[in-house]
Write a protein that holds these residues in place. Sequence first.
Motif, short mmCIF file in Angstrom:
data_model
loop_
_atom_site.label_atom_id
_atom_site.label_comp_id
_atom_site.label_asym_id
_atom_site.label_seq_id
_atom_site.Cartn_x
_atom_site.Cartn_y
_atom_site.Cartn_z
N GLY A 133 -17.70 1.93 11.76
CA GLY A 133 -16.88 3.14 12.55
C GLY A 133 -16.34 3.74 11.15
O GLY A 133 -17.44 4.18 10.71
N SER A 134 -15.55 4.65 11.14
CA SER A 134 -14.73 5.98 10.70
C SER A 134 -14.53 5.57 9.41
O SER A 134 -13.95 6.88 8.65
N GLY A 135 -13.69 4.22 9.20
CA GLY A 135 -13.14 4.27 7.87
C GLY A 135 -12.18 2.95 8.29
O GLY A 135 -11.93 2.24 9.00
N PHE A 136 -11.17 3.28 8.03
CA PHE A 136 -9.81 1.95 7.51
C PHE A 136 -8.15 2.37 7.71
O PHE A 136 -7.98 3.81 7.15
N GLN A 137 -7.69 1.67 8.35
CA GLN A 137 -5.77 3.08 7.88
C GLN A 137 -5.25 1.13 7.97
O GLN A 137 -5.96 0.52 8.78
N VAL A 138 -3.95 1.45 7.43
CA VAL A 138 -2.95 0.31 7.07
C VAL A 138 -2.14 1.22 7.86
O VAL A 138 -1.57 2.60 8.01
N VAL A 174 1.06 -1.04 0.01
CA VAL A 174 -0.10 -0.49 -0.27
C VAL A 174 0.97 1.13 0.03
O VAL A 174 1.89 1.21 0.98
N PRO A 175 0.86 2.25 -0.43
CA PRO A 175 1.84 3.59 -1.07
C PRO A 175 1.16 4.02 0.53
O PRO A 175 0.61 3.89 0.96
N ASP A 176 2.32 4.84 1.10
CA ASP A 176 2.41 5.70 1.80
C ASP A 176 1.10 6.81 1.97
O ASP A 176 0.46 7.50 2.84
N GLN A 177 0.37 7.31 0.61
CA GLN A 177 -0.54 7.71 0.50
C GLN A 177 -1.54 7.43 0.90
O GLN A 177 -2.80 7.96 1.75
N PHE A 178 -1.23 6.09 1.53
CA PHE A 178 -3.13 5.65 2.16
C PHE A 178 -2.70 5.02 2.90
O PHE A 178 -3.28 3.92 3.23
N ALA A 179 -1.75 5.08 3.72
CA ALA A 179 -1.58 4.65 4.84
C ALA A 179 -1.14 5.25 6.02
O ALA A 179 -1.01 6.77 5.91
N ALA A 180 -0.65 5.25 7.96
CA ALA A 180 -1.26 6.09 8.28
C ALA A 180 0.19 7.09 8.76
O ALA A 180 1.16 7.14 7.73
N PRO A 181 -0.53 8.55 8.47
CA PRO A 181 -1.79 8.44 9.70
C PRO A 181 -3.12 8.78 8.44
O PRO A 181 -3.84 9.24 8.44
N ASN A 182 -3.15 8.74 7.31
CA ASN A 182 -3.59 8.45 6.08
C ASN A 182 -4.73 7.63 5.82
O ASN A 182 -4.36 6.55 6.39
N ASN A 183 -6.39 7.97 5.76
CA ASN A 183 -6.89 6.53 5.56
C ASN A 183 -7.16 5.18 4.27
O ASN A 183 -6.15 6.52 3.01
N LEU A 184 -7.20 4.26 4.31
CA LEU A 184 -7.02 3.34 2.80
C LEU A 184 -8.28 3.38 2.51
O LEU A 184 -9.33 3.26 3.02
N PRO A 185 -8.70 3.89 1.04
CA PRO A 185 -10.37 3.79 0.57
C PRO A 185 -10.74 2.38 0.97
O PRO A 185 -9.87 1.31 0.05
#
Length: 258
Positions: free
Chosen positions: A107-112, A78-89
């Motif tokens: 909940g509010s979403g997902f995170q890698v 998973v690219p850094d822009q879709f990993a913590a502290p950002n959420n995964l689509p």
Amino acid sequence: MEREIGKTKPWVVSFAMATLALTTPAIAFAAPLVFEAAGSAPADIQAAIEEFRSFLGADNKVGGTFTGGRREINWDGVPDQFAAPNNLPANFFNKNSPRGVVFFTPGSGFQVSGKEGVAPIEFDNLRPDASNKLAVFSRQRLFTALGSPTTEVLFFVPGTAEAATSRGFGSVFTDVARDDSTKIEYFDVNGALLFSGFVPAAKGHETLSFLGVAFDAGEEIFLVRITSGDVELGGDNRGGGDLVVMDDFIYGEPQPLL
């Protein structure tokens, strides 16, 4: 379907399935094949995972459609822009990296979790002591829902909005401390519960557990519901005392609905 996921609360679709499951009469299904293990190191669960992989068939990796085999998600690409502290689509693994699954949560979403040197690892960004409790099966990212311990998985023909089913699904978990805190439920397309099983626990922190379930008598999984512990990571980190998150997902090649 993918456009709708971007505009609506994605769990609305999925939790309608939960209502359907509660109102669908009980149906007798053949006993599934269960693969499970727990321990303090990756080697302790490796044999169970290899048996599950072997049952499902060859790894089809990313893209394409196949009549058999399996898909795997280990989160590490998973690219850094879709990993913590950002959420995964929620639809990342059906759109960006098509492997035929879309995620839902109340909940509010997902995170890698973040990559070492880029962001705090193993969800230390969400809970400062998390990395002292969690471990990885495949280095180095982990996966969690935010604001809820519940993650639901719907299957699609990879890269499309065409609904699909799978013959098996399994997940690696870390830090399962109680035998009754973490489970996977499997539903068919009519909302009937095919199987519900608790994930085996292991003593101490930084442990690993695996539960994989497959069907070999015609049953097909339409929806998987995962309850990973009882701590709601993100926000106020509310909940009980068993912090559990996920590592690798392994599942049978999604097949179009008949």
